[in-house]
Enzyme design. Structure first.
Site, PDB file in Angstrom:
ATOM      1  N   ASP A 285       0.839  -1.194   0.000  1.00 55.22           N
ATOM      2  CA  ASP A 285       0.000   0.000   0.000  1.00 55.22           C
ATOM      3  C   ASP A 285       0.875   1.244   0.000  1.00 55.22           C
ATOM      4  O   ASP A 285       2.103   1.167   0.035  1.00 55.22           O
ATOM      5  CB  ASP A 285      -0.897   0.018   1.231  1.00 55.22           C
ATOM      6  N   HIS A 312       5.420  -9.569  21.747  1.00 54.38           N
ATOM      7  CA  HIS A 312       5.027  -8.409  22.541  1.00 54.38           C
ATOM      8  C   HIS A 312       3.512  -8.375  22.744  1.00 54.38           C
ATOM      9  O   HIS A 312       3.017  -8.221  23.861  1.00 54.38           O
ATOM     10  CB  HIS A 312       5.509  -7.132  21.847  1.00 54.38           C
ATOM     11  N   SER A 483       4.822  -0.780  28.430  1.00 60.81           N
ATOM     12  CA  SER A 483       3.999  -1.676  27.610  1.00 60.81           C
ATOM     13  C   SER A 483       3.297  -2.720  28.451  1.00 60.81           C
ATOM     14  O   SER A 483       2.257  -3.252  28.053  1.00 60.81           O
ATOM     15  CB  SER A 483       4.864  -2.393  26.561  1.00 60.81           C
TER      16      SER A 483
END
Length: 558
Positions: A285, A312, A483
């Site tokens: 894209d 993750h 995170s």
């Protein structure tokens, strides 16, 4: 990262009987944990069991700064379950076949599996468990590297005096990206070289001592008992003792960690800073055209058959919602959640377009909470993400965002995504909750050294150091970072929205902020550990998230 902390917490006098405002909520006969700094410190190291579950511990009972998850289940939630809540994990992908996650993965029941048709007409073919906006892409540049590549032909070698007024802002942006690229590249190369030099010395020392002792896995006592008149061997012994004494591990393990560090920094040089890498090529894209939306696939774990690319995201998903009832693995924070997988974060910096479309996908397909454990400091198209955040707000969706791991004050440096205006004057929306990371020990190092902070741009803190959770192929590992702190808060938010579904996203955000526990103690912030500030001045709320308190406050909120 092992560090001591300071304790606080006392039960307020007098029982309070509270009836939940939702028919799905349990009756609460509890008192909230108060903000007090006089609880005795925990002076012993955490056991392995305590360490693996410290995020759920209770300050009062365990002298560990968790979120009182276990206490909330024992005294408030018990066996009750509210309304099912969909949480979107906007991340690197998730191993949806993991033994501790497969029962909690979202299923799009309006889509017929693998018939290559868009049955529900949402624009995504066969999106059974979510969508992969990266296709087969894995490795990527940092955003400042991509800016360098795009703008270098236009500006490299040109003096500032030759730049037109119309191009001046872009030219300054290019110069900032170039400066960041050179700084980060040089630091990474220096770290790699230093670790390689240390490894070379350590290998020589270990080889010599192992030969002398007749074994590789020698203890500290055996090393101390080694007698030698050889000056070189004596130097090797002193070096190895220093490592054993300070790091508290055997030398083979230290060598393995050195190899991992060298591999990490070498990998960054090969990918994050590689000006010749076209990481987007497999996607097909134009990542700078927000209208080019026909891309990606339904392989939400990513292209790697071993699913390591999804490590993750799998870890994040486990923190939120790993099955609490299957007697294997771990217990996620929330007990009535479906994880929607939105793969949009590569090994490198994410594209603004993928994040914007990923947020919209999650909103349109029923997510009530979106976890965004990522971030960057350069953003070519922040307006796309900001509009997606506002779209989520309009549809009553809460976004829980990791504050970042550079140990800096976010009031002084803007990170993306962010709900603040560039001037920090006001929020662009009221549905984003930014989360910093805590350590598991009390004292001056209550805040993780890597965690970002900011009185205007970080809302709360939650457990983020050495968190045990799910990783691909039915495995479990420790990971750390903001995170890991963000999904802990996403789990708390999911429980509140489950039992009190009439509460809005802004209300849930405010409940989590207001119900936390605080301390007036001074703590160290930043990786260098030289900056001391009051904990309650490091975030908007000045508090640590606490599920037990949050449920009590939620039950009182209309």
């Amino acid at each position: 990262m092992k560090i001591p902390f300071l304790k606080q917490v006392l039960v307020m006098a007098g029982a309070v009987i509270i009836t939940g405002c939702s028919s799905t909520a349990p009756k609460i006969v509890s008192t909230p944990i108060a903000n007090i700094d006089s609880i005795p410190l925990k002076i012993t190291d955490l056991s392995e069991t305590e360490l693996k579950g410290w995020g759920g511990a209770d300050l009062m009972a365990d002298t560990i700064p968790g979120m009182s998850v276990n206490r909330a289940y024992q005294e408030i939630i018990k066996n009750n379950k509210g309304k099912k809540v969909i949480v979107a994990v906007l991340d690197s992908g998730v191993d949806i076949d993991h033994e501790d996650l497969r029962s909690v993965i979202w299923v799009n029941r309006d889509e017929i599996p693998n018939n290559r048709k868009d049955d529900d007409k949402n624009g995504y073919v066969d999106d059974i468990h979510g969508w992969n906006f990266l296709g087969d892409a894995v490795e990527e540049n940092m955003e400042y590297t991509r800016i360098m590549k795009r703008l270098q032909p236009k500006y490299e070698g040109k003096p500032a005096s030759s730049i037109s007024t119309a191009d001046r802002a872009e030219y300054i942006y290019y110069q900032e990206a170039k400066a960041e690229y050179e700084k980060e590249y040089n630091e990474t190369l220096q770290n790699k070289n230093q670790y390689e030099a240390i490894k070379k010395q350590l290998v020589a020392a270990h080889s010599a001592v192992s030969s002398q002792l007749g074994k590789e896995d020698y203890t500290n006592e055996e090393l101390r008992a080694l007698e030698t008149e050889d000056q070189q061997l004596a130097q090797y012994k002193a070096m190895l003792l220093q490592i054993q004494d300070n790091v508290n591990e055997n030398i083979p393990e230290a060598l393995e960690e050195l190899d991992e560090a060298i591999e990490y920094y070498a990998g960054r040089i090969d990918t994050h800073f590689n000006l010749d890498l076209n990481g987007r090529a497999p996607v097909g894209d134009d990542p700078y055209d927000i209208t080019d939306t026909d891309y990606g696939n339904n392989k939400v774990a990513g292209p790697d058959p071993k699913k390591e690319d999804a490590k993750h995201g799998t870890h994040v998903a486990g923190i939120i919602a790993a099955n609490r009832e299957n007697s294997i693995g771990i217990k996620g924070i929330a007990n009535n959640v479906e994880i929607m997988v939105v793969r949009a974060v590569p090994d490198g910096d994410e594209y603004d377009k993928d994040i914007a479309l990923g947020i919209r996908y999650a909103v349109d397909n029923g997510a009530k909470i979106i976890n965004t454990s990522f971030g960057k400091y350069f953003s070519p198209n922040p307006e796309w993400v900001e509009e997606a955040i506002k779209y989520a707000a309009k549809n009553d969706v809460l976004i829980v965002n990791a504050a970042g791991n550079e140990g800096i004050n976010l009031d002084e440096k803007r990170v993306y995504p962010n709900d603040q205006t560039p001037e920090n004057s006001q929020e662009i929306s009221n549905n984003v909750l930014s989360v910093g990371a805590l350590n598991f020990d009390y004292g001056s190092r209550l805040v993780a050294g890597f965690s970002n902070y900011g009185k205007l741009n970080v809302d709360v803190f939650a457990p983020g150091t050495k968190i045990w959770s799910t990783t691909p192929n039915d495995e479990y590992e420790y990971m750390q970072g903001t995170s890991m702190a963000a999904p802990a808060v996403s789990g708390v938010a999911a429980i509140i929205r489950s039992f009190y579904p009439k509460l809005s996203a802004p209300q849930v955000k405010q409940i989590i902020m207001d119900s936390g526990i605080t301390t007036t103690t001074s703590v160290l912030v930043g990786e260098e550990g030289r900056n001391t500030q009051k904990f309650n001045a490091l975030s908007v709320s000045g508090k640590m998230v606490n599920l037990y308190n949050a449920l009590i406050l939620a039950s009182q909120t209309k």
